[in-house]
Design a protein around this motif. Structure first.
Motif, PDB file in Angstrom:
ATOM      1  N   MET A   1       0.844  -1.201   0.000  1.00  0.00           N
ATOM      2  CA  MET A   1       0.000   0.000   0.000  1.00  0.00           C
ATOM      3  C   MET A   1       0.876   1.247   0.000  1.00  0.00           C
ATOM      4  O   MET A   1       1.961   1.256   0.555  1.00  0.00           O
ATOM      5  CB  MET A   1      -0.904   0.001   1.251  1.00  0.00           C
ATOM      6  N   LYS A   2       0.360   2.281  -0.599  1.00  0.00           N
ATOM      7  CA  LYS A   2       1.122   3.522  -0.697  1.00  0.00           C
ATOM      8  C   LYS A   2       0.490   4.578   0.219  1.00  0.00           C
ATOM      9  O   LYS A   2      -0.722   4.779   0.204  1.00  0.00           O
ATOM     10  CB  LYS A   2       1.105   3.992  -2.154  1.00  0.00           C
ATOM     11  N   ILE A   3       1.354   5.233   0.977  1.00  0.00           N
ATOM     12  CA  ILE A   3       0.884   6.311   1.851  1.00  0.00           C
ATOM     13  C   ILE A   3       0.817   7.580   1.008  1.00  0.00           C
ATOM     14  O   ILE A   3       1.840   8.075   0.546  1.00  0.00           O
ATOM     15  CB  ILE A   3       1.864   6.524   3.032  1.00  0.00           C
ATOM     16  N   VAL A   4      -0.393   8.091   0.800  1.00  0.00           N
ATOM     17  CA  VAL A   4      -0.522   9.263  -0.075  1.00  0.00           C
ATOM     18  C   VAL A   4      -0.847  10.548   0.691  1.00  0.00           C
ATOM     19  O   VAL A   4      -0.824  11.635   0.126  1.00  0.00           O
ATOM     20  CB  VAL A   4      -1.586   9.023  -1.175  1.00  0.00           C
ATOM     21  N   VAL A  19      -0.754   6.700  16.631  1.00  0.00           N
ATOM     22  CA  VAL A  19       0.133   6.443  15.486  1.00  0.00           C
ATOM     23  C   VAL A  19      -0.206   7.422  14.365  1.00  0.00           C
ATOM     24  O   VAL A  19      -1.359   7.523  13.951  1.00  0.00           O
ATOM     25  CB  VAL A  19      -0.044   4.992  14.975  1.00  0.00           C
ATOM     26  N   THR A  20       0.813   8.151  13.914  1.00  0.00           N
ATOM     27  CA  THR A  20       0.641   9.052  12.767  1.00  0.00           C
ATOM     28  C   THR A  20       1.551   8.576  11.643  1.00  0.00           C
ATOM     29  O   THR A  20       2.709   8.247  11.889  1.00  0.00           O
ATOM     30  CB  THR A  20       1.033  10.497  13.153  1.00  0.00           C
ATOM     31  N   VAL A  21       1.008   8.526  10.447  1.00  0.00           N
ATOM     32  CA  VAL A  21       1.829   8.122   9.298  1.00  0.00           C
ATOM     33  C   VAL A  21       1.844   9.255   8.278  1.00  0.00           C
ATOM     34  O   VAL A  21       0.849   9.949   8.083  1.00  0.00           O
ATOM     35  CB  VAL A  21       1.319   6.813   8.638  1.00  0.00           C
ATOM     36  N   LEU A  61       6.880   7.667   7.082  1.00  0.00           N
ATOM     37  CA  LEU A  61       7.388   8.182   8.353  1.00  0.00           C
ATOM     38  C   LEU A  61       6.310   7.931   9.401  1.00  0.00           C
ATOM     39  O   LEU A  61       5.181   8.416   9.263  1.00  0.00           O
ATOM     40  CB  LEU A  61       7.673   9.690   8.242  1.00  0.00           C
ATOM     41  N   VAL A  62       6.647   7.133  10.401  1.00  0.00           N
ATOM     42  CA  VAL A  62       5.682   6.806  11.465  1.00  0.00           C
ATOM     43  C   VAL A  62       6.081   7.559  12.737  1.00  0.00           C
ATOM     44  O   VAL A  62       7.225   7.476  13.174  1.00  0.00           O
ATOM     45  CB  VAL A  62       5.679   5.289  11.768  1.00  0.00           C
ATOM     46  N   THR A  63       5.120   8.285  13.290  1.00  0.00           N
ATOM     47  CA  THR A  63       5.331   8.917  14.595  1.00  0.00           C
ATOM     48  C   THR A  63       4.384   8.233  15.576  1.00  0.00           C
ATOM     49  O   THR A  63       3.171   8.215  15.348  1.00  0.00           O
ATOM     50  CB  THR A  63       5.020  10.431  14.542  1.00  0.00           C
ATOM     51  N   ALA A  64       4.942   7.634  16.625  1.00  0.00           N
ATOM     52  CA  ALA A  64       4.108   6.871  17.559  1.00  0.00           C
ATOM     53  C   ALA A  64       4.336   7.366  18.985  1.00  0.00           C
ATOM     54  O   ALA A  64       5.476   7.496  19.431  1.00  0.00           O
ATOM     55  CB  ALA A  64       4.439   5.387  17.463  1.00  0.00           C
ATOM     56  N   VAL A  65       3.227   7.667  19.673  1.00  0.00           N
ATOM     57  CA  VAL A  65       3.299   8.041  21.087  1.00  0.00           C
ATOM     58  C   VAL A  65       2.592   6.934  21.870  1.00  0.00           C
ATOM     59  O   VAL A  65       1.368   6.797  21.808  1.00  0.00           O
ATOM     60  CB  VAL A  65       2.628   9.406  21.345  1.00  0.00           C
ATOM     61  N   VAL A  82      -2.681   3.420   8.384  1.00  0.00           N
ATOM     62  CA  VAL A  82      -2.244   3.160   7.012  1.00  0.00           C
ATOM     63  C   VAL A  82      -3.435   3.152   6.055  1.00  0.00           C
ATOM     64  O   VAL A  82      -3.393   3.763   4.978  1.00  0.00           O
ATOM     65  CB  VAL A  82      -1.463   1.829   6.932  1.00  0.00           C
ATOM     66  N   TYR A  83      -4.504   2.495   6.440  1.00  0.00           N
ATOM     67  CA  TYR A  83      -5.676   2.466   5.555  1.00  0.00           C
ATOM     68  C   TYR A  83      -6.251   3.871   5.370  1.00  0.00           C
ATOM     69  O   TYR A  83      -6.689   4.239   4.279  1.00  0.00           O
ATOM     70  CB  TYR A  83      -6.744   1.498   6.087  1.00  0.00           C
ATOM     71  N   ARG A  84      -6.236   4.663   6.435  1.00  0.00           N
ATOM     72  CA  ARG A  84      -6.728   6.042   6.306  1.00  0.00           C
ATOM     73  C   ARG A  84      -5.821   6.867   5.391  1.00  0.00           C
ATOM     74  O   ARG A  84      -6.283   7.785   4.718  1.00  0.00           O
ATOM     75  CB  ARG A  84      -6.806   6.688   7.692  1.00  0.00           C
ATOM     76  N   ALA A  85      -4.529   6.531   5.402  1.00  0.00           N
ATOM     77  CA  ALA A  85      -3.559   7.302   4.619  1.00  0.00           C
ATOM     78  C   ALA A  85      -3.532   6.888   3.157  1.00  0.00           C
ATOM     79  O   ALA A  85      -2.837   7.503   2.348  1.00  0.00           O
ATOM     80  CB  ALA A  85      -2.162   7.137   5.217  1.00  0.00           C
ATOM     81  N   ALA A  86      -4.289   5.827   2.838  1.00  0.00           N
ATOM     82  CA  ALA A  86      -4.286   5.347   1.455  1.00  0.00           C
ATOM     83  C   ALA A  86      -5.106   6.252   0.543  1.00  0.00           C
ATOM     84  O   ALA A  86      -5.150   6.055  -0.665  1.00  0.00           O
ATOM     85  CB  ALA A  86      -4.816   3.920   1.396  1.00  0.00           C
TER      86      ALA A  86
END
Lengths: 99, 293
Positions: A1-4, A19-21, A61-65, A82-86
């Motif tokens: 999957m591609k992060i768009v 989690v932020t991508v 780029l993953v930012t995780a708290v 990831v699915y939301r970022a697709a």
């Protein structure tokens, strides 16, 4: 999957992980903040990497708290982000291929 | 039946440790419309990963038109949860969900029919169709009353004594009994009012319900207290079963206990009391064989 596009999942509540991508040019970068990083930081990063691998994500780029999330919670939050970022081409979830 | 919001990782992790007989992981009303996807992933992984022991697990899905099919795609293949349908109004609602489950069962090589269903009735139409709903599918293991939507549909509000729910409860209970499935009562929303909870639980226990829905672990003990047979109930039930065995040994068709005739309904109630007491962990006697009637 591609992060768009940028996307996030999870909360800052106890037992959760936010989690932020974000799209990235090359490879996987994980920026982790956790109060238990000394003990479990390596494992948390490993779970994030495995989850991204199952989803076929190669550049992100993953930012995780982390607030003490179990592995299953980390997987769920990474997958959601990831699915939301697709983007508009949000693919149907193939439950059999998830980590 | 303890309700757990599906998008809360801490509650998903701990919900089985408080002693509830049954847990309902919710993907519907307790989850924000913006977090439906998130809750679905979380419940999926919780069911795949966590060991909930002997606690019975249900997942309340969204309506089939609003994400319920995606919920089923995630949950059914795991083979670990009974599917609870929200806002069931007609037998066709049950059958539509059943068709989706059967399709998913077949696609994943699961035995068709292995996933159970529970229908929540939450409207006047649903109450009036309760018997047809209860008889609509062999997968149905029970009916449940969803009171908040029901009283809103009736254009009234919840009262302390539950007057507004009496007809709905009676319909659902009778429909469930006629179909041979369980009847589960609604939640009591005020978690700080234990007296009100106990009063309502006593009422539905007397009516004949099998259990009550709860929204906080604090409500488990008061509900169990009402449903657990007392020592007096247990002693009486044991005496009835012993009298039955004694009459059978003598070849007598008439059972009597302390000068009173004991007929079949009384024996059935005694059997039910002992099964309940055993399930509650307050009675066990390996020497006493509970008859299958």
């Amino acid at each position: 999957m591609k992060i768009v596009k940028n996307a996030a999942a999870g909360t800052m509540e106890s037992s959760d992980i936010l989690v932020t991508v974000q799209p990235a040019e090359q490879g996987i970068t994980i920026d982790l903040t956790s109060s238990i990083e000394e003990q479990f930081g390596r494992q948390i990063r490993q779970v994030i990497r495995e989850t991204l691998g199952c989803l076929g994500v190669e550049n992100v780029l993953v930012t995780a708290v982390d607030k003490g999330a179990l592995d299953c919670t980390i997987r769920a939050r990474v997958e959601t982000a990831v699915y939301r970022a697709a983007g508009a081409d949000w693919p149907e979830v193939d439950w059999g291929t998830l980590s | 039946m303890l309700f757990i919001p599906g998008n809360n990782p801490g509650m998903l992790r701990d919900c089985h440790i408080y002693g509830a007989d049954c847990i309902m992981l919710d993907l519907e009303d307790s989850v924000s419309i913006y977090e439906k996807d998130s809750a679905r992933f979380l419940v999926y992984h919780a069911l795949r990963t966590l060991d909930y022991g002997d606690v019975e697990i249900l997942v309340r899905i969204n309506s089939l038109q609003d994400g319920g099919v995606a919920d089923l795609e995630a949950i059914v293949p795991l083979g670990k949860a009974i599917i609870r349908l929200p806002k069931t109004e007609t037998p066709e609602d049950v059958l539509a969900c059943e068709r989706e489950i059967a399709r998913i069962d077949a696609a994943h090589g699961l035995e068709v029919g292995s996933t159970g269903m529970m229908a929540a009735i939450e409207s006047a139409e649903g109450v009036l169709n309760a018997l047809a709903i209860a008889r609509s599918s062999s997968r149905l293991i029970g009916l449940a009353l969803g009171a908040e939507d029901y009283v809103t549909d009736l254009k009234t509000t919840r009262s302390v004594d539950g007057t507004e729910l009496f007809f709905g409860r009676s319909m659902i209970l009778h429909a469930a009994r006629a179909a041979g499935i369980a009847a589960i009562d609604c939640v009591y929303s005020n978690v700080n009012d234990e007296d009100g909870l106990v009063q309502q639980t006593k009422l539905i226990h007397t009516m004949g319900f099998d259990g009550k829905s709860i929204i906080n672990p604090r409500q488990i003990e008061p509900v169990h207290r009402v449903f657990t047979p007392t020592q007096k109930d247990i002693d009486q039930a044991v005496a009835i079963i012993c009298a039955l065995e004694e009459a059978r040994a003598k070849g007598s068709g008439v059972i009597s206990l302390n000068g009173k005739m004991v007929d079949r309904p009384i024996v059935l109630r005694a059997v039910y009391q002992l099964e309940l007491a055993r399930a509650a962990g307050v009675w066990s006697d390996p020497d006493l064989v509970i008859p299958q009637l």
